[in-house]
Design an enzyme around this catalytic site. Structure first.
Site, PDB file in Angstrom:
ATOM      1  N   SER A   1       3.578  -2.479  10.362  1.00  0.00           N
ATOM      2  CA  SER A   1       5.026  -2.544  10.582  1.00  0.00           C
ATOM      3  C   SER A   1       5.640  -3.884  10.161  1.00  0.00           C
ATOM      4  O   SER A   1       6.548  -4.396  10.821  1.00  0.00           O
ATOM      5  CB  SER A   1       5.364  -2.234  12.045  1.00  0.00           C
ATOM      6  OG  SER A   1       5.049  -0.883  12.329  1.00  0.00           O
TER       7      SER A   1
ATOM      8  N   LYS B   1       0.002   4.236  -0.284  1.00  0.00           N
ATOM      9  CA  LYS B   1      -0.665   5.411   0.293  1.00  0.00           C
ATOM     10  C   LYS B   1      -0.471   6.626  -0.634  1.00  0.00           C
ATOM     11  O   LYS B   1      -0.438   6.479  -1.839  1.00  0.00           O
ATOM     12  CB  LYS B   1      -0.159   5.677   1.709  1.00  0.00           C
ATOM     13  CG  LYS B   1      -0.193   4.422   2.582  1.00  0.00           C
ATOM     14  CD  LYS B   1       0.041   4.712   4.020  1.00  0.00           C
ATOM     15  CE  LYS B   1       0.114   3.410   4.794  1.00  0.00           C
ATOM     16  NZ  LYS B   1       0.117   3.596   6.228  1.00  0.00           N
TER      17      LYS B   1
ATOM     18  N   ASN C   1       0.867  -1.188   0.000  1.00  0.00           N
ATOM     19  CA  ASN C   1       0.000   0.000   0.000  1.00  0.00           C
ATOM     20  C   ASN C   1       0.898   1.230   0.000  1.00  0.00           C
ATOM     21  O   ASN C   1       1.506   1.553   1.014  1.00  0.00           O
ATOM     22  CB  ASN C   1      -0.889  -0.032   1.263  1.00  0.00           C
ATOM     23  CG  ASN C   1      -1.701   1.245   1.422  1.00  0.00           C
ATOM     24  OD1 ASN C   1      -1.802   2.048   0.495  1.00  0.00           O
ATOM     25  ND2 ASN C   1      -2.285   1.414   2.597  1.00  0.00           N
TER      26      ASN C   1
ATOM     27  N   GLY D   1       2.828   1.868  10.928  1.00  0.00           N
ATOM     28  CA  GLY D   1       3.885   2.872  10.817  1.00  0.00           C
ATOM     29  C   GLY D   1       4.604   3.136  12.124  1.00  0.00           C
ATOM     30  O   GLY D   1       5.325   4.129  12.253  1.00  0.00           O
TER      31      GLY D   1
ATOM     32  N   GLU E   1      -6.742   4.667   8.096  1.00  0.00           N
ATOM     33  CA  GLU E   1      -6.499   6.080   7.772  1.00  0.00           C
ATOM     34  C   GLU E   1      -7.711   6.715   7.106  1.00  0.00           C
ATOM     35  O   GLU E   1      -7.889   7.933   7.175  1.00  0.00           O
ATOM     36  CB  GLU E   1      -5.234   6.193   6.898  1.00  0.00           C
ATOM     37  CG  GLU E   1      -3.980   5.949   7.723  1.00  0.00           C
ATOM     38  CD  GLU E   1      -2.783   5.454   6.939  1.00  0.00           C
ATOM     39  OE1 GLU E   1      -2.801   5.506   5.699  1.00  0.00           O
ATOM     40  OE2 GLU E   1      -1.827   4.992   7.591  1.00  0.00           O
TER      41      GLU E   1
ATOM     42  N   HIS F   1      -9.506   1.133   5.269  1.00  0.00           N
ATOM     43  CA  HIS F   1      -8.211   1.328   5.938  1.00  0.00           C
ATOM     44  C   HIS F   1      -8.408   2.292   7.107  1.00  0.00           C
ATOM     45  O   HIS F   1      -9.208   3.237   7.015  1.00  0.00           O
ATOM     46  CB  HIS F   1      -7.197   1.884   4.936  1.00  0.00           C
ATOM     47  CG  HIS F   1      -5.787   1.855   5.463  1.00  0.00           C
ATOM     48  ND1 HIS F   1      -5.330   2.769   6.390  1.00  0.00           N
ATOM     49  CD2 HIS F   1      -4.765   1.015   5.221  1.00  0.00           C
ATOM     50  CE1 HIS F   1      -4.069   2.481   6.679  1.00  0.00           C
ATOM     51  NE2 HIS F   1      -3.697   1.424   5.989  1.00  0.00           N
TER      52      HIS F   1
ATOM     53  N   GLU G   1      -5.218  -5.064  10.837  1.00  0.00           N
ATOM     54  CA  GLU G   1      -4.194  -4.030  10.996  1.00  0.00           C
ATOM     55  C   GLU G   1      -4.405  -3.295  12.316  1.00  0.00           C
ATOM     56  O   GLU G   1      -5.221  -2.345  12.379  1.00  0.00           O
ATOM     57  CB  GLU G   1      -4.289  -3.025   9.855  1.00  0.00           C
ATOM     58  CG  GLU G   1      -4.022  -3.630   8.497  1.00  0.00           C
ATOM     59  CD  GLU G   1      -3.442  -2.607   7.541  1.00  0.00           C
ATOM     60  OE1 GLU G   1      -2.325  -2.841   7.063  1.00  0.00           O
ATOM     61  OE2 GLU G   1      -4.068  -1.568   7.316  1.00  0.00           O
TER      62      GLU G   1
HETATM   63  C1  PEP Z   1      -0.757   0.165   6.363  1.00  0.00           C
HETATM   64  O1  PEP Z   1      -0.932   1.361   6.524  1.00  0.00           O
HETATM   65  O2  PEP Z   1      -1.588  -0.526   5.744  1.00  0.00           O
HETATM   66  C2  PEP Z   1       0.462  -0.434   6.922  1.00  0.00           C
HETATM   67  C3  PEP Z   1       0.454  -1.706   7.177  1.00  0.00           C
HETATM   68  O3  PEP Z   1       1.500   0.431   7.139  1.00  0.00           O
HETATM   69  P1  PEP Z   1       2.955   0.049   7.726  1.00  0.00           P
HETATM   70  O4  PEP Z   1       3.397  -1.234   7.064  1.00  0.00           O
HETATM   71  O5  PEP Z   1       3.818   1.209   7.359  1.00  0.00           O
HETATM   72  O6  PEP Z   1       2.797  -0.142   9.196  1.00  0.00           O
END
Ligand code: PEP
Length: 262
Positions: A212, A12, A10, A172, A98, A96, A166
């Site tokens: 992460s 983003k 992703n 992140g 976000e 998601h 998630e």
């Molecule tokens: C995400 O935002 O879907 C995600 C998994 O981000 P990260 O891998 O940076 O934690």
């Protein structure tokens, strides 16, 4: 029935045409051994979808990061599921965190978007996850059940739906739940799906872990029972890291038992 692992990147709101070389690197590095056993997907910003399709398909799939619930109409700035499909996308990330927190999307809206994605022939990657406070309060499973119930219209199958767990506090953040926690949560999600959509469909739905995932922890996470792949944010922006994560998928013979609900 064995579920085919899926590693999804992703991007983003990152990346431009200067980054298309990364996609070519991913295609070259994954197209033989990795793509024989694993589905690899990159979800770039919408401005890059057509370029990404040229650079990646047919071995590596392209996906959108969101879509509108309507197929077309007076929705300035929005992109519909048929438009994503027309650009070559095969998947779309929906719900998601976000978008849930930053754009006020609730479960009911996510469910409408999932239905739109299915109608356009896209696979919906439905994201669920708890906040840090909910995690600390021991509410993780309750939150996930609520989100899965509200965000999934009836008709989910292994062909049209992927679930991404998630934890919001891990995205992140450089932190992840323990492997034991991930295993318990994925087991509980599959049990929940089994009650909701029936055991055969629940067995077929892929459950991704996201939050992460890096080359350093991917092997351990991807070997966990009921983890059928990863949704990767930050590390997917670096082609070498993303390729390393794809390479961390356990070999089919060495993979943990996949058949049961446990
Ligand atoms: C995400 O935002 O879907 C995600 C998994 O981000 P990260 O891998 O940076 O934690």
């Amino acid at each position: 029935m064995a579920r085919r692992p899926l590693i999804a990147g992703n991007w983003k709101m990152h990346g431009g045409r200067a980054d298309l070389d990364k996609l070519r690197m991913i295609r070259e590095a994954t197209r033989r051994r990795i793509c024989e056993t694993t589905d690899v997907l990159v979800c770039p910003p919408a401005t890059l979808l057509a370029h990404a399709f040229e650079a990646l398909e047919p071995k590596v799939a392209v996906g959108g990061q969101d879509c509108h619930f309507a197929a077309s109409g007076p929705y300035t700035g929005s992109i519909s599921a048929p438009m994503l499909a027309d650009s070559g996308a095969r998947y779309v990330i929906l719900g998601h965190s976000e978008r849930r927190s930053g754009c006020g999307e609730d479960d009911a809206l996510v469910a409408r978007k999932v239905a739109a994605a299915w109608s356009a022939g896209l696979v919906a990657i439905v994201c669920v996850g708890e906040t840090e406070a909910e995690h600390a309060a021991g509410r993780t499973l309750a939150v996930l059940r609520e989100e899965l119930t509200g965000s999934l219209p009836s008709g989910a199958t292994g062909d049209n739906t992927v679930i991404a767990y998630e934890p919001i506090w891990a995205i992140g953040a450089g932190r992840t739940p323990t492997p034991d926690e991930i295993e318990k949560i994925h087991h509980a999600m599959r049990e929940h799906l089994s009650h909701r959509i029936g055991e055969p469909a629940a067995r077929a739905v892929r459950l991704l872990y996201g939050g992460s995932v890096k080359p350093e922890n991917a092997g351990e996470i991807l070997a966990i029972r009921n983890v059928d792949g990863a949704l990767v944010g930050g590390a997917s922006l670096n082609a070498e890291d993303f390729i390393a994560i794809c390479r961390s998928v356990p070999e089919p013979a060495a993979a943990p038992p996949r058949g049961g609900l446990e």
